[in-house]
Design an enzyme around this catalytic site. Sequence first.
Site, short mmCIF file in Angstrom:
data_model
loop_
_atom_site.label_atom_id
_atom_site.label_comp_id
_atom_site.label_asym_id
_atom_site.label_seq_id
_atom_site.Cartn_x
_atom_site.Cartn_y
_atom_site.Cartn_z
N SER A 12 40.36 68.05 12.91
CA SER A 12 40.06 67.82 14.32
C SER A 12 41.35 67.48 15.05
O SER A 12 42.03 66.50 14.72
CB SER A 12 39.10 66.64 14.48
OG SER A 12 39.12 66.21 15.83
N HIS A 37 39.02 72.36 14.51
CA HIS A 37 37.88 71.71 15.17
C HIS A 37 38.34 71.08 16.48
O HIS A 37 39.30 70.30 16.51
CB HIS A 37 37.32 70.65 14.23
CG HIS A 37 36.07 69.98 14.69
ND1 HIS A 37 34.81 70.53 14.52
CD2 HIS A 37 35.87 68.78 15.30
CE1 HIS A 37 33.89 69.69 15.01
NE2 HIS A 37 34.50 68.62 15.50
N ASP A 39 37.19 68.85 19.73
CA ASP A 39 36.18 67.89 20.19
C ASP A 39 36.19 67.78 21.71
O ASP A 39 37.12 67.22 22.30
CB ASP A 39 36.46 66.52 19.57
CG ASP A 39 36.07 66.49 18.10
OD1 ASP A 39 34.91 66.84 17.79
OD2 ASP A 39 36.91 66.12 17.26
N MET A 41 34.66 66.18 24.98
CA MET A 41 33.91 64.96 25.36
C MET A 41 33.93 64.80 26.88
O MET A 41 34.95 65.08 27.52
CB MET A 41 34.55 63.74 24.71
CG MET A 41 34.66 63.84 23.20
SD MET A 41 35.26 62.31 22.50
CE MET A 41 35.37 62.77 20.76
N HIS A 70 33.19 71.72 19.35
CA HIS A 70 32.11 70.73 19.26
C HIS A 70 31.92 70.11 20.63
O HIS A 70 32.74 69.31 21.09
CB HIS A 70 32.53 69.67 18.21
CG HIS A 70 31.56 68.56 18.02
ND1 HIS A 70 31.88 67.40 17.34
CD2 HIS A 70 30.27 68.40 18.42
CE1 HIS A 70 30.84 66.59 17.33
NE2 HIS A 70 29.85 67.16 17.99
N MET A 72 30.44 67.62 23.02
CA MET A 72 29.76 66.32 23.17
C MET A 72 29.63 66.08 24.67
O MET A 72 30.32 65.22 25.26
CB MET A 72 30.57 65.22 22.46
CG MET A 72 30.46 65.31 20.94
SD MET A 72 31.79 64.45 20.08
CE MET A 72 33.03 65.75 20.12
N MET A 141 26.61 64.42 12.01
CA MET A 141 27.60 63.40 12.40
C MET A 141 27.50 62.22 11.43
O MET A 141 26.41 61.69 11.21
CB MET A 141 27.32 62.90 13.82
CG MET A 141 27.49 63.92 14.93
SD MET A 141 29.11 64.71 15.02
CE MET A 141 30.20 63.29 15.20
N GLY A 146 32.39 60.15 19.66
CA GLY A 146 33.16 59.61 20.78
C GLY A 146 34.61 59.32 20.44
O GLY A 146 35.48 59.44 21.30
N GLY A 148 37.84 59.29 17.18
CA GLY A 148 38.31 59.51 15.82
C GLY A 148 38.55 58.17 15.14
O GLY A 148 38.52 57.11 15.79
N GLY A 149 38.77 58.22 13.85
CA GLY A 149 39.19 57.03 13.11
C GLY A 149 38.10 56.00 12.84
O GLY A 149 38.42 54.86 12.48
N ASP A 176 30.97 65.63 10.11
CA ASP A 176 31.96 65.24 11.12
C ASP A 176 31.99 63.73 11.28
O ASP A 176 31.02 63.14 11.77
CB ASP A 176 31.62 65.92 12.45
CG ASP A 176 32.73 65.79 13.48
OD1 ASP A 176 33.79 65.20 13.15
OD2 ASP A 176 32.54 66.29 14.61
N GLY A 178 34.78 60.33 9.74
CA GLY A 178 35.09 59.47 8.60
C GLY A 178 35.24 60.20 7.28
O GLY A 178 35.10 59.58 6.22
N GLY A 198 39.83 64.28 11.04
CA GLY A 198 40.89 64.05 12.02
C GLY A 198 41.95 63.14 11.43
O GLY A 198 42.99 63.59 10.94
N SER A 199 41.66 61.85 11.41
CA SER A 199 42.69 60.90 10.97
C SER A 199 43.13 61.15 9.53
O SER A 199 44.32 61.03 9.21
CB SER A 199 42.21 59.46 11.16
OG SER A 199 40.84 59.36 10.91
C1 DX5 Z 1 33.95 62.24 16.73
C2 DX5 Z 1 34.48 63.65 16.58
C3 DX5 Z 1 35.14 63.91 15.27
C4 DX5 Z 1 36.35 63.05 15.02
C5 DX5 Z 1 36.63 63.00 13.57
O1 DX5 Z 1 33.26 62.12 17.91
O2 DX5 Z 1 33.43 64.58 16.74
O3 DX5 Z 1 35.46 65.29 15.14
O4 DX5 Z 1 37.49 63.52 15.66
O5 DX5 Z 1 37.69 62.12 13.38
P1 DX5 Z 1 37.87 61.27 12.06
O6 DX5 Z 1 38.01 62.26 10.93
O7 DX5 Z 1 39.11 60.49 12.30
O8 DX5 Z 1 36.63 60.42 11.90
ZN ZN Z 2 33.74 66.77 16.17
#
Ligand code: DX5
Ligand code: ZN
Length: 233
Positions: A12, A37, A39, A41, A70, A72, A141, A146, A148-149, A176, A178, A198-199
Amino acid sequence: MTFSHQIKIAPSILSADFADFGREIQAIEAQGADWVHVDVMDGHFVPNLTFGPPAVAAFRKHVKTVMDVHLMIAPVDPYIEAFASAGADIITAHVEAGPHIHRTLQAIRATGKKAGVALNPGTPADSVAHLLDLTDLVCVMTVNPGFGGQSFIDMTAKVRALRSMIGDRPIHIEIDGGVTPQTAPLVAAAGADVLVAGSAVFKGGSVANPAPYGANIRAIREAAERATGAQLA
Ligand code: DX5
Ligand code: ZN
């Protein structure tokens, strides 16, 4: 895009350097990302703001693999055409984003793009039971969307339920939130094939020093493949 159940890692770019998306996308693809990916928002469906269609169109110029968008956002339908024109390969909308997810999936398919449906942690697997014929991907999910991390919320029972509901239909199960080498095996063993991270992908690396991206992607992939037994095949 041919269908396969092989594990795919989808970094992500929410965790990328926001001043350098082009080179970040090139770096993660060179380091083994299968999909990218994105995101989106809106500050309404989720408490954060990220990218609109012009930004996604700019990312497209750098993505050589699959651009997995994705959404949101709520409402979704007025923006489908714009994200399709921006070059998304897969457009995923949330089942919670409005009363007419069935119509939304029809509208995504009508643009010629793959249609995904995402489920928040509190939403049951059954909510997609009557949508499967319109769906190419179910995104489970494992955080509240909302940011990352955040830490992984265990949704393995939901993934297992979806896997048996899906049967042999060509539908991806994406996870998606953690995802790390520690959590990936749980969901891979339950039947997920696309892992967004992501992280856990971007940590320790940069455009100037991309090797950690590759090591992070490999660590997640190997942990997931071990859990499915794929490395023995
Ligand atoms: C959360 C996003 C994810 C997020 C994942 O709302 O949809 O795609 O970026 O990030 P990590 O892998 O850090 O949880
Ligand atoms: Zn996502």
